[in-house]
Design a protein around this motif. Structure first.
Motif, PDB file in Angstrom:
ATOM      1  N   ASN A  46       0.817  -1.194   0.103  1.00 59.44           N
ATOM      2  CA  ASN A  46       0.042   0.173  -0.038  1.00 59.44           C
ATOM      3  C   ASN A  46       0.885   1.256   0.027  1.00 59.44           C
ATOM      4  OD1 ASN A  46      -2.544  -1.167   0.021  1.00 59.44           O
ATOM      5  ND2 ASN A  46      -2.308  -1.745   2.413  1.00 59.44           N
ATOM      6  N   TRP A  47       2.127   1.078   0.046  1.00 56.87           N
ATOM      7  CA  TRP A  47       2.913   2.236  -0.140  1.00 56.87           C
ATOM      8  C   TRP A  47       3.329   2.591  -1.552  1.00 56.87           C
ATOM      9  CZ3 TRP A  47       8.859   2.091   1.544  1.00 56.87           C
ATOM     10  CH2 TRP A  47       9.336   3.237   1.723  1.00 56.87           C
ATOM     11  N   HIS A  48       3.018   3.746  -2.124  1.00 53.25           N
ATOM     12  CA  HIS A  48       3.184   3.979  -3.407  1.00 53.25           C
ATOM     13  C   HIS A  48       3.753   5.250  -3.557  1.00 53.25           C
ATOM     14  CE1 HIS A  48       1.025   0.423  -4.997  1.00 53.25           C
ATOM     15  NE2 HIS A  48       0.018   0.830  -4.082  1.00 53.25           N
ATOM     16  N   ARG A  49       4.593   5.727  -4.722  1.00 54.85           N
ATOM     17  CA  ARG A  49       5.215   6.867  -4.857  1.00 54.85           C
ATOM     18  C   ARG A  49       4.775   7.109  -6.212  1.00 54.85           C
ATOM     19  NH1 ARG A  49       9.151   8.931  -1.184  1.00 54.85           N
ATOM     20  NH2 ARG A  49       8.568   7.855   0.906  1.00 54.85           N
ATOM     21  N   LYS A  53       6.039   2.242 -10.088  1.00 50.98           N
ATOM     22  CA  LYS A  53       5.001   1.259 -10.217  1.00 50.98           C
ATOM     23  C   LYS A  53       5.241   0.132  -8.688  1.00 50.98           C
ATOM     24  CE  LYS A  53       3.842  -3.188 -12.450  1.00 50.98           C
ATOM     25  NZ  LYS A  53       4.314  -4.353 -13.657  1.00 50.98           N
ATOM     26  N   TRP A  54       6.269   0.285  -7.938  1.00 48.11           N
ATOM     27  CA  TRP A  54       6.494  -0.651  -6.952  1.00 48.11           C
ATOM     28  C   TRP A  54       7.115   0.329  -5.739  1.00 48.11           C
ATOM     29  CZ3 TRP A  54       4.645  -5.154  -7.735  1.00 48.11           C
ATOM     30  CH2 TRP A  54       4.790  -5.784  -9.155  1.00 48.11           C
ATOM     31  N   PRO A  55       6.631  -0.314  -4.609  1.00 50.55           N
ATOM     32  CA  PRO A  55       6.933   0.704  -3.550  1.00 50.55           C
ATOM     33  C   PRO A  55       8.828   0.784  -3.266  1.00 50.55           C
ATOM     34  CG  PRO A  55       6.390  -1.295  -2.557  1.00 50.55           C
ATOM     35  CD  PRO A  55       5.986  -1.232  -4.037  1.00 50.55           C
ATOM     36  N   PRO A  56       9.169   1.701  -2.858  1.00 54.78           N
ATOM     37  CA  PRO A  56      10.757   1.802  -2.774  1.00 54.78           C
ATOM     38  C   PRO A  56      11.396   0.523  -2.217  1.00 54.78           C
ATOM     39  CG  PRO A  56       9.810   3.753  -1.987  1.00 54.78           C
ATOM     40  CD  PRO A  56       8.793   2.902  -2.212  1.00 54.78           C
ATOM     41  N   SER A  57      10.841  -0.192  -0.993  1.00 54.59           N
ATOM     42  CA  SER A  57      11.374  -1.150  -0.470  1.00 54.59           C
ATOM     43  C   SER A  57      11.408  -2.489  -1.444  1.00 54.59           C
ATOM     44  CB  SER A  57      10.309  -1.575   0.864  1.00 54.59           C
ATOM     45  OG  SER A  57       9.044  -1.857   0.389  1.00 54.59           O
ATOM     46  N   ALA A  58      10.751  -2.548  -2.452  1.00 52.52           N
ATOM     47  CA  ALA A  58      10.779  -3.639  -3.422  1.00 52.52           C
ATOM     48  C   ALA A  58      12.335  -3.725  -3.881  1.00 52.52           C
ATOM     49  CB  ALA A  58       9.701  -3.302  -4.631  1.00 52.52           C
ATOM     50  N   HIS A  59      12.919  -2.785  -3.896  1.00 51.06           N
ATOM     51  CA  HIS A  59      14.343  -2.643  -4.551  1.00 51.06           C
ATOM     52  C   HIS A  59      15.400  -3.389  -3.364  1.00 51.06           C
ATOM     53  CE1 HIS A  59      12.835  -0.683  -7.848  1.00 51.06           C
ATOM     54  NE2 HIS A  59      12.150   0.289  -7.243  1.00 51.06           N
ATOM     55  N   GLY A  60      14.914  -3.344  -2.180  1.00 57.93           N
ATOM     56  CA  GLY A  60      15.877  -3.622  -1.246  1.00 57.93           C
ATOM     57  C   GLY A  60      16.654  -2.638  -0.603  1.00 57.93           C
ATOM     58  N   ILE A  61      17.026  -1.828  -1.127  1.00 56.77           N
ATOM     59  CA  ILE A  61      17.840  -0.774  -0.616  1.00 56.77           C
ATOM     60  C   ILE A  61      17.637   0.397  -1.365  1.00 56.77           C
ATOM     61  CG2 ILE A  61      20.349   0.192  -0.285  1.00 56.77           C
ATOM     62  CD1 ILE A  61      21.033  -2.774  -0.991  1.00 56.77           C
ATOM     63  N   ALA A  62      17.119   1.484  -0.552  1.00 56.08           N
ATOM     64  CA  ALA A  62      16.777   2.859  -1.041  1.00 56.08           C
ATOM     65  C   ALA A  62      17.641   3.958  -0.447  1.00 56.08           C
ATOM     66  CB  ALA A  62      15.406   3.162  -1.457  1.00 56.08           C
ATOM     67  N   ALA A  63      17.535   5.175  -0.870  1.00 54.07           N
ATOM     68  CA  ALA A  63      18.115   6.385  -0.030  1.00 54.07           C
ATOM     69  C   ALA A  63      16.907   7.442  -0.289  1.00 54.07           C
ATOM     70  CB  ALA A  63      19.238   6.999  -0.744  1.00 54.07           C
ATOM     71  N   PHE A  64      16.717   8.287   0.756  1.00 53.80           N
ATOM     72  CA  PHE A  64      15.642   9.333   0.889  1.00 53.80           C
ATOM     73  C   PHE A  64      16.441  10.461   1.282  1.00 53.80           C
ATOM     74  CE2 PHE A  64      13.750   5.099   1.405  1.00 53.80           C
ATOM     75  CZ  PHE A  64      12.776   5.288   0.979  1.00 53.80           C
ATOM     76  N   ASP A  65      15.479  11.694   1.033  1.00 53.81           N
ATOM     77  CA  ASP A  65      16.114  13.128   1.694  1.00 53.81           C
ATOM     78  C   ASP A  65      15.413  13.076   3.026  1.00 53.81           C
ATOM     79  OD1 ASP A  65      13.457  14.128   1.231  1.00 53.81           O
ATOM     80  OD2 ASP A  65      14.312  15.348  -0.445  1.00 53.81           O
ATOM     81  N   ASP A  66      15.611  14.208   3.546  1.00 55.25           N
ATOM     82  CA  ASP A  66      15.083  14.433   5.157  1.00 55.25           C
ATOM     83  C   ASP A  66      13.458  14.922   4.849  1.00 55.25           C
ATOM     84  OD1 ASP A  66      15.271  17.041   3.980  1.00 55.25           O
ATOM     85  OD2 ASP A  66      16.398  17.631   5.764  1.00 55.25           O
ATOM     86  N   GLN A  67      12.940  14.913   3.822  1.00 55.87           N
ATOM     87  CA  GLN A  67      11.408  15.363   3.663  1.00 55.87           C
ATOM     88  C   GLN A  67      10.965  13.845   3.203  1.00 55.87           C
ATOM     89  OE1 GLN A  67      10.297  18.644   4.228  1.00 55.87           O
ATOM     90  NE2 GLN A  67      12.195  18.584   5.033  1.00 55.87           N
ATOM     91  N   GLY A  68      11.657  12.926   2.890  1.00 61.72           N
ATOM     92  CA  GLY A  68      11.044  11.569   2.858  1.00 61.72           C
ATOM     93  C   GLY A  68      10.956  11.208   1.231  1.00 61.72           C
ATOM     94  N   ALA A  69      11.722  12.251   0.396  1.00 64.60           N
ATOM     95  CA  ALA A  69      11.497  11.878  -1.125  1.00 64.60           C
ATOM     96  C   ALA A  69      12.550  10.944  -1.488  1.00 64.60           C
ATOM     97  CB  ALA A  69      11.776  13.357  -1.963  1.00 64.60           C
ATOM     98  N   LEU A  70      12.299   9.890  -2.330  1.00 57.55           N
ATOM     99  CA  LEU A  70      13.124   9.070  -2.769  1.00 57.55           C
ATOM    100  C   LEU A  70      13.933   9.533  -3.740  1.00 57.55           C
ATOM    101  CD1 LEU A  70      13.640   5.876  -3.216  1.00 57.55           C
ATOM    102  CD2 LEU A  70      11.969   6.099  -5.205  1.00 57.55           C
ATOM    103  N   LEU A  71      15.394   9.156  -3.436  1.00 62.99           N
ATOM    104  CA  LEU A  71      16.508   9.577  -4.294  1.00 62.99           C
ATOM    105  C   LEU A  71      17.151   8.748  -5.245  1.00 62.99           C
ATOM    106  CD1 LEU A  71      18.082  11.595  -1.172  1.00 62.99           C
ATOM    107  CD2 LEU A  71      16.689  12.677  -3.151  1.00 62.99           C
TER     108      LEU A  71
END
Length: 201
Positions: A46-49, A53-71
């Motif tokens: 249920n976590w969509h950006r 198509k897939w939530p960030p966690s589907a990639h196993g590893i991800a980086a975000f900024d301090d506002q929660g934006a996927l980098l």
């Protein structure tokens, strides 16, 4: 589900990083690196950006900024669980289930070195050397020094850390940062550097 706190402990911001988190680490650029275990990789439906198509966690590893934006995120096709994550400077390193390659992202570029490792829980890095700690069952206290070469990671030497294996092992934490391996056991904090093992190999 993540809270960013100020120096006085006051809550400044809340951001979403999904469920099933195994690791959270901050690099020198302030990026928030997250590694998920299998429930996060294959869950969070249920976590969509927007635009993804897939939530960030589907990639196993991800980086975000301090506002929660996927980098950025890993593009490995075989991450079922981020067993080990290490960040320093502007680099992120990982060792992931199920193939346990050594993975690096630097300057937006990914590199992967195949290994014969299994069950690695922490990696300390002093390029081109990597100290990989952990394993399954009676290899839980194993550390292997590997050298990263063009075709893959070559094992140079192997040791056993001074703690028991099995349950309970008394190990509260095993992790790494930069070129240091950290183990907390029986309320004692042990630290080793890659160079300590490289000199003995």
């Amino acid at each position: 589900n993540a809270r960013i706190l100020g120096p006085d402990g006051a809550e400044l911001q809340r951001i979403e990083l999904g469920d099933g988190i195994e690791h959270v680490k901050i690099d020198a650029q302030g990026r928030i690196w997250v590694g998920w275990f299998d429930e996060g990789v294959f869950g969070n439906s249920n976590w969509h950006r927007p635009g993804h198509k897939w939530p960030p966690s589907a990639h196993g590893i991800a980086a975000f900024d301090d506002q929660g934006a996927l980098l950025t995120h890993a593009t490995l096709g075989s991450v079922a669980d981020c067993y080990a994550l290490n960040v320093f400077g502007d680099e992120a390193w990982a060792c992931t289930y199920s193939d346990f390659p050594i993975w690096r992202m630097k300057d937006g570029q990914e590199r992967v070195w195949p290994t014969a490792l299994r069950g690695v829980r922490a990696i300390a890095v002093s390029f081109p050397n990597v100290l990989a700690a952990g394993g399954y069952q009676d290899e839980a206290n194993r550390v292997v020094l590997v050298r990263l070469e063009e075709e893959g990671a070559r094992a140079l030497a192997e040791w056993r850390l001074p703690f028991g294996v099995g349950y309970p092992s008394g190990v509260t934490m095993i992790d790494s940062r930069d070129d240091e391996l950290h183990v907390v056991q029986d309320q004692q904090w042990h630290r080793w550097r890659v160079a300590d093992f490289a000199r003995s190999s």
